[in-house]
Design an enzyme around this catalytic site. Structure first.
Site, short mmCIF file in Angstrom:
data_model
loop_
_atom_site.label_atom_id
_atom_site.label_comp_id
_atom_site.label_asym_id
_atom_site.label_seq_id
_atom_site.Cartn_x
_atom_site.Cartn_y
_atom_site.Cartn_z
N HIS B 60 40.40 34.17 43.61
CA HIS B 60 39.94 35.25 44.50
C HIS B 60 38.43 35.39 44.36
CE1 HIS B 60 40.29 37.17 40.61
NE2 HIS B 60 39.80 38.30 41.04
N HIS B 62 36.42 37.92 43.36
CA HIS B 62 35.73 38.80 42.44
C HIS B 62 34.79 37.94 41.59
CE1 HIS B 62 38.72 42.39 42.64
NE2 HIS B 62 37.70 42.55 43.46
N ASP B 64 33.71 37.57 38.55
CA ASP B 64 34.02 36.89 37.28
C ASP B 64 34.82 35.60 37.50
OD1 ASP B 64 35.81 38.96 38.07
OD2 ASP B 64 36.81 38.92 36.13
N HIS B 140 46.66 41.87 43.66
CA HIS B 140 45.40 42.36 43.09
C HIS B 140 44.74 43.33 44.08
CE1 HIS B 140 42.29 42.30 40.16
NE2 HIS B 140 41.41 41.64 40.87
N ASP B 208 44.44 38.05 37.27
CA ASP B 208 44.13 39.14 38.20
C ASP B 208 45.28 39.49 39.14
OD1 ASP B 208 41.77 38.59 36.87
OD2 ASP B 208 40.58 39.49 38.46
N HIS B 266 41.51 36.36 29.84
CA HIS B 266 40.94 37.40 30.70
C HIS B 266 40.97 38.77 30.00
CE1 HIS B 266 40.33 39.83 34.40
NE2 HIS B 266 39.78 38.75 34.89
#
Lengths: 299, 299
Positions: B60, B62, B64, B140, B208, B266
Protein backbone atom coordinates in the site's frame (compact mmCIF):
# COMPACT_ATOMS: atom_id res chain seq x y z
CA UNK A 1 25.55 26.79 17.45
CA UNK A 2 26.27 23.30 16.14
CA UNK A 3 26.41 21.88 12.65
CA UNK A 4 25.65 18.17 12.38
CA UNK A 5 26.50 16.37 9.17
CA UNK A 6 23.79 13.80 8.43
CA UNK A 7 24.95 12.52 5.06
CA UNK A 8 28.03 12.78 2.86
CA UNK A 9 27.47 10.56 -0.20
CA UNK A 10 26.81 11.70 -3.71
CA UNK A 11 24.13 9.99 -5.79
CA UNK A 12 24.58 6.45 -4.41
CA UNK A 13 24.35 6.05 -0.64
CA UNK A 14 26.99 3.64 0.66
CA UNK A 15 27.42 1.48 3.74
CA UNK A 16 29.04 4.40 5.58
CA UNK A 17 27.58 7.41 3.83
CA UNK A 18 23.96 8.48 3.67
CA UNK A 19 22.55 10.93 1.14
CA UNK A 20 23.12 14.66 1.77
CA UNK A 21 21.73 16.62 4.71
CA UNK A 22 23.13 19.17 7.15
CA UNK A 23 21.40 20.14 10.38
CA UNK A 24 22.18 23.52 11.88
CA UNK A 25 21.21 23.63 15.54
CA UNK A 26 20.61 27.23 16.51
CA UNK A 27 18.91 27.94 19.82
CA UNK A 28 15.70 25.93 20.04
CA UNK A 29 15.40 25.35 16.29
CA UNK A 30 16.97 23.12 13.68
CA UNK A 31 17.55 24.47 10.18
CA UNK A 32 17.90 21.64 7.70
CA UNK A 33 19.90 22.04 4.51
CA UNK A 34 18.96 19.32 2.01
CA UNK A 35 17.14 16.17 2.97
CA UNK A 36 18.42 13.07 1.16
CA UNK A 37 16.85 9.64 1.60
CA UNK A 38 17.16 8.38 5.16
CA UNK A 39 17.63 11.82 6.75
CA UNK A 40 14.88 11.30 9.35
CA UNK A 41 16.55 8.06 10.48
CA UNK A 42 20.00 9.69 10.57
CA UNK A 43 18.54 12.37 12.86
CA UNK A 44 17.00 9.69 15.02
CA UNK A 45 20.30 7.82 15.28
CA UNK A 46 22.08 11.06 16.21
CA UNK A 47 19.41 11.90 18.79
CA UNK A 48 18.10 15.02 17.01
CA UNK A 49 14.38 15.68 17.24
CA UNK A 50 12.71 16.24 13.86
CA UNK A 51 10.02 18.23 15.68
CA UNK A 52 12.59 21.01 16.17
CA UNK A 53 12.99 21.58 12.44
CA UNK A 54 11.66 25.05 11.63
CA UNK A 55 12.99 25.64 8.12
CA UNK A 56 14.21 23.44 5.30
CA UNK A 57 16.48 24.69 2.53
CA UNK A 58 16.73 22.55 -0.60
CA UNK A 59 19.62 23.12 -2.96
CA UNK A 60 17.91 21.30 -5.87
CA UNK A 61 15.62 18.43 -6.79
CA UNK A 62 18.07 15.64 -7.49
CA UNK A 63 17.19 12.62 -5.37
CA UNK A 64 20.29 12.52 -3.18
CA UNK A 65 19.29 15.97 -1.83
CA UNK A 66 15.52 15.64 -1.44
CA UNK A 67 14.38 11.99 -1.29
CA UNK A 68 14.08 12.13 2.49
CA UNK A 69 11.65 15.06 2.42
CA UNK A 70 8.34 13.15 2.05
CA UNK A 71 9.26 10.76 4.88
CA UNK A 72 10.30 13.59 7.15
CA UNK A 73 7.06 15.50 6.46
CA UNK A 74 5.02 12.33 7.03
CA UNK A 75 6.69 11.63 10.36
CA UNK A 76 5.97 15.22 11.41
CA UNK A 77 2.34 14.70 10.33
CA UNK A 78 2.10 11.47 12.35
CA UNK A 79 3.47 13.34 15.37
CA UNK A 80 0.58 15.81 15.11
CA UNK A 81 2.72 18.84 14.40
CA UNK A 82 0.58 21.93 13.90
CA UNK A 83 3.32 24.53 13.50
CA UNK A 84 3.76 25.35 9.78
CA UNK A 85 6.96 24.28 8.08
CA UNK A 86 8.70 26.54 5.61
CA UNK A 87 10.67 25.19 2.70
CA UNK A 88 12.94 27.20 0.42
CA UNK A 89 14.11 25.80 -2.88
CA UNK A 90 14.88 26.68 -6.49
CA UNK A 91 12.36 27.61 -9.15
CA UNK A 92 9.91 24.76 -9.74
CA UNK A 93 9.84 23.68 -6.08
CA UNK A 94 6.13 24.45 -5.65
CA UNK A 95 5.14 22.15 -8.50
CA UNK A 96 7.44 19.40 -7.26
CA UNK A 97 6.07 19.55 -3.72
CA UNK A 98 2.55 19.48 -5.13
CA UNK A 99 3.33 16.14 -6.84
CA UNK A 100 5.17 14.86 -3.77
CA UNK A 101 2.14 15.48 -1.57
CA UNK A 102 -0.06 13.53 -3.97
CA UNK A 103 2.20 10.49 -4.10
CA UNK A 104 1.53 9.08 -0.66
CA UNK A 105 -1.52 8.26 1.46
CA UNK A 106 -1.09 10.95 4.06
CA UNK A 107 -2.68 14.21 5.12
CA UNK A 108 -0.91 17.05 6.89
CA UNK A 109 -2.18 18.79 10.02
CA UNK A 110 0.23 21.70 9.41
CA UNK A 111 0.83 24.14 6.57
CA UNK A 112 3.71 23.50 4.20
CA UNK A 113 4.83 26.88 2.95
CA UNK A 114 7.05 26.70 -0.11
CA UNK A 115 9.19 29.62 -1.24
CA UNK A 116 10.86 29.56 -4.63
CA UNK A 117 14.08 31.52 -4.76
CA UNK A 118 14.40 33.27 -8.05
CA UNK A 119 16.48 36.31 -7.24
CA UNK A 120 20.11 36.13 -6.37
CA UNK A 121 19.85 37.00 -2.74
CA UNK A 122 17.48 36.06 -0.03
CA UNK A 123 17.18 37.38 3.45
CA UNK A 124 15.18 35.62 6.05
CA UNK A 125 15.17 37.33 9.35
CA UNK A 126 13.42 35.55 12.15
CA UNK A 127 11.22 37.32 14.66
CA UNK A 128 14.09 37.86 17.02
CA UNK A 129 16.33 39.11 14.23
CA UNK A 130 19.12 36.71 14.99
CA UNK A 131 20.16 35.55 11.54
CA UNK A 132 19.91 36.01 7.81
CA UNK A 133 20.01 33.43 5.06
CA UNK A 134 21.55 34.16 1.69
CA UNK A 135 21.09 32.10 -1.44
CA UNK A 136 22.94 32.17 -4.72
CA UNK A 137 22.27 30.31 -7.98
CA UNK A 138 24.91 27.71 -8.76
CA UNK A 139 25.85 25.94 -11.96
CA UNK A 140 24.42 22.39 -12.08
CA UNK A 141 22.45 20.23 -14.54
CA UNK A 142 19.20 21.57 -13.05
CA UNK A 143 18.34 24.74 -11.08
CA UNK A 144 20.49 24.65 -7.94
CA UNK A 145 21.22 27.00 -5.04
CA UNK A 146 23.97 27.52 -2.53
CA UNK A 147 23.06 28.84 0.92
CA UNK A 148 24.73 30.91 3.61
CA UNK A 149 23.54 31.23 7.18
CA UNK A 150 24.75 34.45 8.74
CA UNK A 151 24.24 35.09 12.42
CA UNK A 152 23.69 38.78 13.05
CA UNK A 153 26.58 40.65 14.66
CA UNK A 154 26.26 41.04 18.43
CA UNK A 155 26.94 44.17 20.48
CA UNK A 156 29.01 42.95 23.45
CA UNK A 157 29.93 44.83 26.62
CA UNK A 158 33.54 45.70 27.42
CA UNK A 159 33.27 44.64 31.06
CA UNK A 160 36.83 45.69 31.86
CA UNK A 161 36.11 49.24 30.67
CA UNK A 162 32.87 49.41 32.66
CA UNK A 163 34.52 48.11 35.82
CA UNK A 164 36.71 51.25 35.77
CA UNK A 165 33.47 53.14 36.42
CA UNK A 166 32.46 50.67 39.12
CA UNK A 167 29.66 49.39 36.87
CA UNK A 168 29.53 45.61 36.87
CA UNK A 169 25.90 44.59 36.83
CA UNK A 170 22.88 46.81 36.27
CA UNK A 171 19.93 46.94 33.86
CA UNK A 172 21.32 50.24 32.55
CA UNK A 173 24.02 48.28 30.71
CA UNK A 174 21.35 47.26 28.18
CA UNK A 175 21.11 50.89 27.06
CA UNK A 176 24.79 50.84 26.12
CA UNK A 177 24.13 47.73 24.01
CA UNK A 178 21.37 49.68 22.29
CA UNK A 179 23.96 52.32 21.37
CA UNK A 180 22.82 54.88 23.92
CA UNK A 181 25.26 56.84 26.11
CA UNK A 182 24.54 56.76 29.85
CA UNK A 183 25.33 58.63 33.06
CA UNK A 184 26.61 56.40 35.88
CA UNK A 185 27.49 57.80 39.28
CA UNK A 186 27.69 61.25 37.67
CA UNK A 187 30.03 60.15 34.91
CA UNK A 188 29.15 59.88 31.24
CA UNK A 189 29.84 56.53 29.60
CA UNK A 190 29.75 56.47 25.81
CA UNK A 191 28.26 53.43 24.12
CA UNK A 192 31.02 53.34 21.53
CA UNK A 193 33.68 53.06 24.25
CA UNK A 194 31.84 50.54 26.41
CA UNK A 195 30.84 48.11 23.69
CA UNK A 196 32.38 46.22 20.82
CA UNK A 197 31.01 44.19 17.92
CA UNK A 198 31.29 40.42 17.95
CA UNK A 199 30.86 39.27 14.38
CA UNK A 200 28.13 36.70 13.88
CA UNK A 201 29.20 33.32 12.59
CA UNK A 202 28.74 32.56 8.93
CA UNK A 203 28.25 29.09 7.47
CA UNK A 204 28.06 28.40 3.75
CA UNK A 205 26.78 25.22 2.10
CA UNK A 206 27.64 24.64 -1.54
CA UNK A 207 26.95 21.32 -3.26
CA UNK A 208 26.28 20.22 -6.82
CA UNK A 209 27.85 22.92 -8.89
CA UNK A 210 30.69 23.42 -11.26
CA UNK A 211 32.99 26.41 -10.81
CA UNK A 212 31.19 29.77 -10.69
CA UNK A 213 32.20 33.06 -9.10
CA UNK A 214 28.91 32.99 -7.17
CA UNK A 215 30.56 30.45 -4.88
CA UNK A 216 33.30 32.91 -3.87
CA UNK A 217 30.81 35.69 -3.30
CA UNK A 218 28.43 33.51 -1.27
CA UNK A 219 31.15 31.91 0.85
CA UNK A 220 33.09 35.15 1.48
CA UNK A 221 34.55 35.26 5.01
CA UNK A 222 32.60 32.20 6.18
CA UNK A 223 33.64 30.66 9.46
CA UNK A 224 32.66 27.31 8.04
CA UNK A 225 32.48 26.46 4.35
CA UNK A 226 30.89 23.09 3.56
CA UNK A 227 31.63 22.41 -0.08
CA UNK A 228 31.28 19.45 -2.38
CA UNK A 229 34.41 17.69 -3.64
CA UNK A 230 32.82 14.91 -5.63
CA UNK A 231 35.91 14.06 -7.66
CA UNK A 232 39.70 14.34 -7.73
CA UNK A 233 41.10 16.95 -10.09
CA UNK A 234 42.21 14.27 -12.57
CA UNK A 235 38.47 13.94 -13.36
CA UNK A 236 37.93 17.70 -13.65
CA UNK A 237 36.44 17.47 -17.13
CA UNK A 238 33.92 14.82 -16.03
CA UNK A 239 33.18 16.84 -12.89
CA UNK A 240 32.42 20.00 -14.90
CA UNK A 241 30.30 18.08 -17.38
CA UNK A 242 28.18 16.67 -14.55
CA UNK A 243 28.00 19.98 -12.72
CA UNK A 244 30.42 19.13 -9.91
CA UNK A 245 33.61 20.34 -8.28
CA UNK A 246 36.91 18.62 -7.65
CA UNK A 247 38.66 18.68 -4.27
CA UNK A 248 41.24 21.07 -5.71
CA UNK A 249 38.54 23.48 -6.84
CA UNK A 250 36.87 23.32 -3.41
CA UNK A 251 40.23 24.27 -1.85
CA UNK A 252 40.66 27.16 -4.32
CA UNK A 253 37.22 28.58 -3.57
CA UNK A 254 37.90 28.31 0.17
CA UNK A 255 41.11 30.29 -0.33
CA UNK A 256 39.55 32.92 -2.60
CA UNK A 257 36.58 33.39 -0.27
CA UNK A 258 38.94 33.66 2.73
CA UNK A 259 36.94 31.23 4.81
CA UNK A 260 38.21 29.98 8.18
CA UNK A 261 37.51 26.28 7.74
CA UNK A 262 36.63 24.05 4.80
CA UNK A 263 34.71 20.77 5.14
CA UNK A 264 34.54 18.78 1.91
CA UNK A 265 31.62 16.43 1.27
CA UNK A 266 29.42 14.75 -1.39
CA UNK A 267 32.00 12.13 -2.30
CA UNK A 268 31.72 9.84 -5.29
CA UNK A 269 31.49 6.20 -4.20
CA UNK A 270 34.67 5.57 -6.19
CA UNK A 271 36.67 7.00 -3.27
CA UNK A 272 36.35 4.68 -0.26
CA UNK A 273 39.65 6.22 0.87
CA UNK A 274 39.30 9.99 1.11
CA UNK A 275 42.96 10.76 1.81
CA UNK A 276 43.75 11.84 -1.80
CA UNK A 277 40.74 14.20 -1.81
CA UNK A 278 41.75 15.76 1.51
CA UNK A 279 45.36 16.15 0.40
CA UNK A 280 44.29 17.74 -2.87
CA UNK A 281 42.05 20.31 -1.16
CA UNK A 282 44.73 20.98 1.49
CA UNK A 283 47.30 21.71 -1.22
CA UNK A 284 45.39 24.99 -1.76
CA UNK A 285 43.60 25.44 1.56
CA UNK A 286 45.24 23.97 4.62
CA UNK A 287 42.39 23.99 7.15
CA UNK A 288 40.39 21.32 5.34
CA UNK A 289 38.64 18.28 6.74
CA UNK A 290 36.51 15.60 5.12
CA UNK A 291 32.93 15.32 6.31
CA UNK A 292 31.69 12.05 7.70
CA UNK A 293 28.21 11.05 8.72
CA UNK A 294 27.31 12.27 12.24
CA UNK A 295 30.30 14.64 12.39
CA UNK A 296 29.58 17.62 14.62
CA UNK A 297 31.12 21.07 14.32
CA UNK A 298 30.70 23.56 17.16
CA UNK A 299 30.92 27.25 16.34
CA UNK B 1 15.84 -19.41 -2.14
CA UNK B 2 16.60 -16.81 0.51
CA UNK B 3 14.47 -14.20 2.20
CA UNK B 4 16.34 -11.15 3.47
CA UNK B 5 14.57 -8.81 5.87
CA UNK B 6 15.57 -5.22 5.05
CA UNK B 7 13.38 -3.34 7.49
CA UNK B 8 11.17 -4.09 10.47
CA UNK B 9 9.88 -0.79 11.87
CA UNK B 10 6.38 0.53 11.62
CA UNK B 11 5.78 4.18 10.76
CA UNK B 12 8.83 5.65 12.53
CA UNK B 13 12.21 4.19 11.59
CA UNK B 14 14.41 3.73 14.67
CA UNK B 15 18.13 3.42 15.33
CA UNK B 16 17.94 -0.34 14.78
CA UNK B 17 14.93 -0.72 12.51
CA UNK B 18 14.49 0.62 9.00
CA UNK B 19 11.16 1.00 7.25
CA UNK B 20 9.60 -2.15 5.73
CA UNK B 21 11.08 -4.16 2.87
CA UNK B 22 11.62 -7.86 2.17
CA UNK B 23 13.92 -9.17 -0.56
CA UNK B 24 13.25 -12.63 -1.95
CA UNK B 25 16.31 -13.98 -3.73
CA UNK B 26 15.19 -16.56 -6.24
CA UNK B 27 17.67 -17.74 -8.85
CA UNK B 28 19.21 -14.72 -10.57
CA UNK B 29 16.43 -12.31 -9.59
CA UNK B 30 15.35 -10.37 -6.54
CA UNK B 31 11.67 -9.88 -5.85
CA UNK B 32 11.11 -6.93 -3.56
CA UNK B 33 8.09 -6.72 -1.29
CA UNK B 34 7.57 -3.12 -0.11
CA UNK B 35 10.23 -0.47 -0.30
CA UNK B 36 10.33 1.81 2.74
CA UNK B 37 12.67 4.76 3.02
CA UNK B 38 16.31 3.69 3.01
CA UNK B 39 15.72 0.32 1.31
CA UNK B 40 18.37 0.89 -1.36
CA UNK B 41 20.95 1.61 1.34
CA UNK B 42 19.90 -1.42 3.40
CA UNK B 43 20.44 -3.57 0.28
CA UNK B 44 23.83 -1.97 -0.22
CA UNK B 45 24.81 -2.65 3.39
CA UNK B 46 23.69 -6.29 3.03
CA UNK B 47 25.60 -6.68 -0.24
CA UNK B 48 22.49 -7.16 -2.42
CA UNK B 49 22.59 -5.69 -5.91
CA UNK B 50 19.61 -3.49 -6.73
CA UNK B 51 20.23 -4.26 -10.42
CA UNK B 52 18.93 -7.79 -9.77
CA UNK B 53 15.47 -6.54 -8.79
CA UNK B 54 13.00 -7.74 -11.40
CA UNK B 55 9.66 -7.15 -9.72
CA UNK B 56 8.41 -4.94 -6.92
CA UNK B 57 5.24 -5.65 -4.94
CA UNK B 58 3.80 -2.79 -2.91
CA UNK B 59 1.29 -3.60 -0.19
CA UNK B 60 0.00 0.00 0.00
CA UNK B 61 0.98 3.65 -0.27
CA UNK B 62 1.73 4.53 3.34
CA UNK B 63 5.21 6.01 3.55
CA UNK B 64 6.85 3.30 5.65
CA UNK B 65 6.18 0.85 2.79
CA UNK B 66 6.98 2.95 -0.29
CA UNK B 67 9.17 5.96 0.53
CA UNK B 68 12.28 4.17 -0.75
CA UNK B 69 10.80 3.55 -4.19
CA UNK B 70 11.78 6.83 -5.91
CA UNK B 71 15.38 6.55 -4.69
CA UNK B 72 15.63 2.94 -5.77
CA UNK B 73 14.28 3.77 -9.24
CA UNK B 74 16.63 6.74 -9.52
CA UNK B 75 19.67 4.66 -8.61
CA UNK B 76 18.64 2.11 -11.24
CA UNK B 77 18.30 4.98 -13.74
CA UNK B 78 21.77 6.30 -12.86
CA UNK B 79 23.16 2.78 -13.38
CA UNK B 80 21.82 2.83 -16.96
CA UNK B 81 19.41 -0.04 -16.50
CA UNK B 82 17.44 -0.70 -19.69
CA UNK B 83 15.46 -3.77 -18.57
CA UNK B 84 11.89 -2.73 -17.67
CA UNK B 85 10.84 -2.90 -14.05
CA UNK B 86 7.39 -4.17 -13.10
CA UNK B 87 5.56 -2.88 -10.07
CA UNK B 88 2.38 -4.36 -8.61
CA UNK B 89 0.32 -2.43 -6.13
CA UNK B 90 -3.23 -1.67 -5.02
CA UNK B 91 -5.77 0.41 -6.92
CA UNK B 92 -4.50 3.95 -7.43
CA UNK B 93 -0.86 2.93 -7.85
CA UNK B 94 -0.64 4.21 -11.43
CA UNK B 95 -1.68 7.72 -10.42
CA UNK B 96 0.69 7.71 -7.44
CA UNK B 97 3.65 6.60 -9.54
CA UNK B 98 2.79 9.28 -12.10
CA UNK B 99 3.14 11.93 -9.36
CA UNK B 100 6.23 10.29 -7.95
CA UNK B 101 7.98 10.45 -11.32
CA UNK B 102 7.20 14.15 -11.61
CA UNK B 103 8.57 15.03 -8.20
CA UNK B 104 12.27 14.67 -8.90
CA UNK B 105 14.70 15.84 -11.58
CA UNK B 106 15.37 12.50 -13.20
CA UNK B 107 14.59 10.64 -16.41
CA UNK B 108 14.39 6.88 -16.76
CA UNK B 109 16.14 4.84 -19.45
CA UNK B 110 13.85 1.87 -18.74
CA UNK B 111 10.12 1.29 -18.74
CA UNK B 112 8.27 1.33 -15.43
CA UNK B 113 5.29 -0.98 -15.84
CA UNK B 114 2.67 -0.54 -13.15
CA UNK B 115 -0.04 -3.13 -12.53
CA UNK B 116 -2.95 -2.33 -10.26
CA UNK B 117 -4.39 -5.34 -8.49
CA UNK B 118 -8.13 -5.01 -8.24
CA UNK B 119 -9.35 -8.59 -8.18
CA UNK B 120 -8.88 -10.88 -5.27
CA UNK B 121 -6.28 -13.13 -6.76
CA UNK B 122 -3.30 -12.60 -8.99
CA UNK B 123 -1.10 -15.06 -10.73
CA UNK B 124 2.19 -14.07 -12.23
CA UNK B 125 4.03 -16.87 -13.88
CA UNK B 126 7.48 -16.05 -15.13
CA UNK B 127 8.73 -17.24 -18.52
CA UNK B 128 10.16 -20.37 -17.04
CA UNK B 129 7.02 -21.14 -15.07
CA UNK B 130 8.81 -21.40 -11.76
CA UNK B 131 6.54 -19.46 -9.46
CA UNK B 132 3.21 -17.77 -8.98
CA UNK B 133 2.32 -14.72 -6.95
CA UNK B 134 -1.01 -14.38 -5.18
CA UNK B 135 -2.45 -11.20 -3.77
CA UNK B 136 -5.38 -10.65 -1.45
CA UNK B 137 -7.02 -7.44 -0.28
CA UNK B 138 -6.45 -6.73 3.40
CA UNK B 139 -8.20 -4.48 5.85
CA UNK B 140 -6.27 -1.23 6.45
CA UNK B 141 -6.98 2.51 6.48
CA UNK B 142 -6.21 2.67 2.74
CA UNK B 143 -6.26 0.02 -0.04
CA UNK B 144 -3.75 -2.64 1.02
CA UNK B 145 -2.68 -6.07 -0.26
CA UNK B 146 -1.09 -9.18 1.17
CA UNK B 147 1.14 -11.27 -1.12
CA UNK B 148 2.12 -14.92 -1.42
CA UNK B 149 5.01 -16.25 -3.44
CA UNK B 150 4.44 -19.87 -4.42
CA UNK B 151 7.18 -21.83 -6.09
CA UNK B 152 5.70 -24.32 -8.52
CA UNK B 153 5.77 -27.97 -7.46
CA UNK B 154 8.69 -29.97 -8.88
CA UNK B 155 8.55 -33.50 -10.33
CA UNK B 156 11.53 -35.31 -8.78
CA UNK B 157 13.03 -38.69 -9.74
CA UNK B 158 12.96 -41.64 -7.34
CA UNK B 159 16.58 -42.61 -8.00
CA UNK B 160 16.42 -45.61 -5.68
CA UNK B 161 13.47 -47.05 -7.66
CA UNK B 162 15.21 -46.44 -10.99
CA UNK B 163 18.44 -48.06 -9.81
CA UNK B 164 16.49 -51.32 -9.41
CA UNK B 165 16.16 -51.21 -13.22
CA UNK B 166 19.86 -50.36 -13.62
CA UNK B 167 18.91 -46.86 -14.78
CA UNK B 168 21.05 -44.24 -13.11
CA UNK B 169 21.82 -41.59 -15.69
CA UNK B 170 20.29 -41.19 -19.12
CA UNK B 171 18.44 -38.44 -21.04
CA UNK B 172 15.39 -40.76 -21.09
CA UNK B 173 14.81 -39.96 -17.41
CA UNK B 174 13.49 -36.53 -18.51
CA UNK B 175 10.53 -38.31 -20.15
CA UNK B 176 9.53 -39.75 -16.78
CA UNK B 177 9.60 -36.24 -15.31
CA UNK B 178 7.27 -35.19 -18.11
CA UNK B 179 4.85 -37.88 -16.94
CA UNK B 180 5.56 -40.34 -19.77
CA UNK B 181 6.07 -44.08 -19.20
CA UNK B 182 9.25 -45.52 -20.78
CA UNK B 183 10.79 -48.86 -21.80
CA UNK B 184 14.29 -49.43 -20.39
CA UNK B 185 16.24 -52.61 -21.23
CA UNK B 186 12.95 -54.22 -22.25
CA UNK B 187 11.15 -53.33 -19.06
CA UNK B 188 8.33 -50.82 -18.71
CA UNK B 189 8.85 -48.09 -16.11
CA UNK B 190 5.79 -46.08 -15.17
CA UNK B 191 6.22 -42.36 -14.56
CA UNK B 192 3.96 -42.47 -11.51
CA UNK B 193 6.19 -45.10 -9.85
CA UNK B 194 9.51 -43.48 -10.76
CA UNK B 195 8.69 -39.91 -9.75
CA UNK B 196 7.29 -37.99 -6.83
CA UNK B 197 6.14 -34.44 -6.28
CA UNK B 198 8.27 -32.04 -4.24
CA UNK B 199 5.99 -29.25 -3.14
CA UNK B 200 7.22 -25.78 -4.01
CA UNK B 201 7.92 -23.44 -1.12
CA UNK B 202 5.35 -20.86 -0.19
CA UNK B 203 6.07 -17.53 1.47
CA UNK B 204 3.37 -15.11 2.58
CA UNK B 205 3.82 -11.45 3.48
CA UNK B 206 1.04 -9.73 5.39
CA UNK B 207 1.47 -6.25 6.87
CA UNK B 208 -0.84 -3.38 7.76
CA UNK B 209 -4.16 -5.04 8.25
CA UNK B 210 -6.63 -5.78 10.96
CA UNK B 211 -8.06 -9.27 11.28
CA UNK B 212 -9.68 -10.62 8.10
CA UNK B 213 -10.23 -14.16 6.90
CA UNK B 214 -8.32 -13.26 3.72
CA UNK B 215 -5.15 -13.59 5.79
CA UNK B 216 -5.88 -17.25 6.59
CA UNK B 217 -6.73 -18.03 3.00
CA UNK B 218 -3.66 -16.27 1.60
CA UNK B 219 -1.23 -17.73 4.13
CA UNK B 220 -2.62 -21.31 3.99
CA UNK B 221 0.15 -23.92 4.27
CA UNK B 222 2.94 -21.37 3.86
CA UNK B 223 6.45 -22.52 4.69
CA UNK B 224 7.18 -19.01 5.88
CA UNK B 225 4.59 -16.51 7.06
CA UNK B 226 5.88 -12.98 7.59
CA UNK B 227 3.17 -11.13 9.46
CA UNK B 228 2.89 -7.80 11.21
CA UNK B 229 2.58 -7.70 14.98
CA UNK B 230 2.56 -3.97 15.54
CA UNK B 231 1.09 -4.10 19.05
CA UNK B 232 0.60 -6.32 22.07
CA UNK B 233 -2.91 -7.69 22.53
CA UNK B 234 -3.59 -5.28 25.41
CA UNK B 235 -3.78 -2.61 22.66
CA UNK B 236 -6.05 -4.70 20.42
CA UNK B 237 -8.70 -2.02 20.15
CA UNK B 238 -6.17 0.61 19.10
CA UNK B 239 -4.60 -1.89 16.69
CA UNK B 240 -7.92 -2.62 15.00
CA UNK B 241 -8.78 1.07 14.81
CA UNK B 242 -5.51 1.79 13.03
CA UNK B 243 -5.76 -1.26 10.78
CA UNK B 244 -3.13 -3.38 12.52
CA UNK B 245 -2.69 -6.78 14.17
CA UNK B 246 -1.47 -7.72 17.61
CA UNK B 247 1.17 -10.39 18.20
CA UNK B 248 -1.53 -12.72 19.52
CA UNK B 249 -3.59 -12.30 16.37
CA UNK B 250 -0.53 -12.97 14.21
CA UNK B 251 0.00 -16.23 16.11
CA UNK B 252 -3.66 -17.19 15.69
CA UNK B 253 -3.56 -16.63 11.93
CA UNK B 254 -0.35 -18.67 11.71
CA UNK B 255 -2.09 -21.51 13.52
CA UNK B 256 -5.30 -21.32 11.49
CA UNK B 257 -3.38 -21.16 8.20
CA UNK B 258 -1.21 -24.13 9.29
CA UNK B 259 2.01 -22.41 8.31
CA UNK B 260 5.40 -23.93 9.15
CA UNK B 261 7.10 -20.84 10.52
CA UNK B 262 5.97 -17.38 11.61
CA UNK B 263 8.17 -14.30 11.54
CA UNK B 264 6.58 -11.27 13.19
CA UNK B 265 7.56 -7.76 12.07
CA UNK B 266 6.46 -4.08 11.74
CA UNK B 267 6.92 -3.28 15.40
CA UNK B 268 5.70 -0.11 17.03
CA UNK B 269 8.62 1.93 18.38
CA UNK B 270 7.05 1.61 21.83
CA UNK B 271 8.57 -1.90 22.07
CA UNK B 272 12.36 -1.65 22.20
CA UNK B 273 12.22 -5.07 23.90
CA UNK B 274 10.37 -7.55 21.68
CA UNK B 275 10.26 -10.42 24.17
CA UNK B 276 6.60 -9.78 25.22
CA UNK B 277 5.52 -9.72 21.54
CA UNK B 278 7.37 -12.97 20.77
CA UNK B 279 5.94 -14.66 23.87
CA UNK B 280 2.43 -13.54 23.00
CA UNK B 281 2.61 -14.89 19.44
CA UNK B 282 4.24 -18.12 20.70
CA UNK B 283 1.40 -18.67 23.13
CA UNK B 284 -0.70 -19.57 20.07
CA UNK B 285 1.95 -20.53 17.54
CA UNK B 286 5.19 -21.97 18.87
CA UNK B 287 7.49 -21.67 15.87
CA UNK B 288 7.60 -17.87 15.95
CA UNK B 289 10.57 -15.55 15.65
CA UNK B 290 10.86 -11.77 15.60
CA UNK B 291 12.27 -10.21 12.45
CA UNK B 292 15.31 -8.01 12.70
CA UNK B 293 16.98 -5.93 10.01
CA UNK B 294 19.32 -8.00 7.80
CA UNK B 295 17.93 -11.32 9.08
CA UNK B 296 18.20 -14.04 6.45
CA UNK B 297 15.94 -17.07 6.11
CA UNK B 298 16.97 -19.92 3.83
CA UNK B 299 14.25 -22.14 2.39
Amino acid sequence: MRVVVLGTSSVYPTKDRNHQAIALLYGPEILLFDCGEGTQRQMRIKGLKISKISKIFLTHWHGDHVLGLPGLLQSLAMSNRTQPIEIWGPEGSKEKIKHLLQTYEVSFPFRIIVHEIKSKKLQIIDEELKYEIYAAPLCHTCPCLGFSFKEKDKVKINTKYLSEFGLTSDPIIKKLQEGKNIIWKGKKIKAKDATFIEKGKKITYVVDTCATENITELAKDSDLFICEATFLNELKEQATERGHLTAKQAGSFAKKAKVKKLIITHFSQRYPNLRPLINEARSTFKNTEAAKDFMEIKL
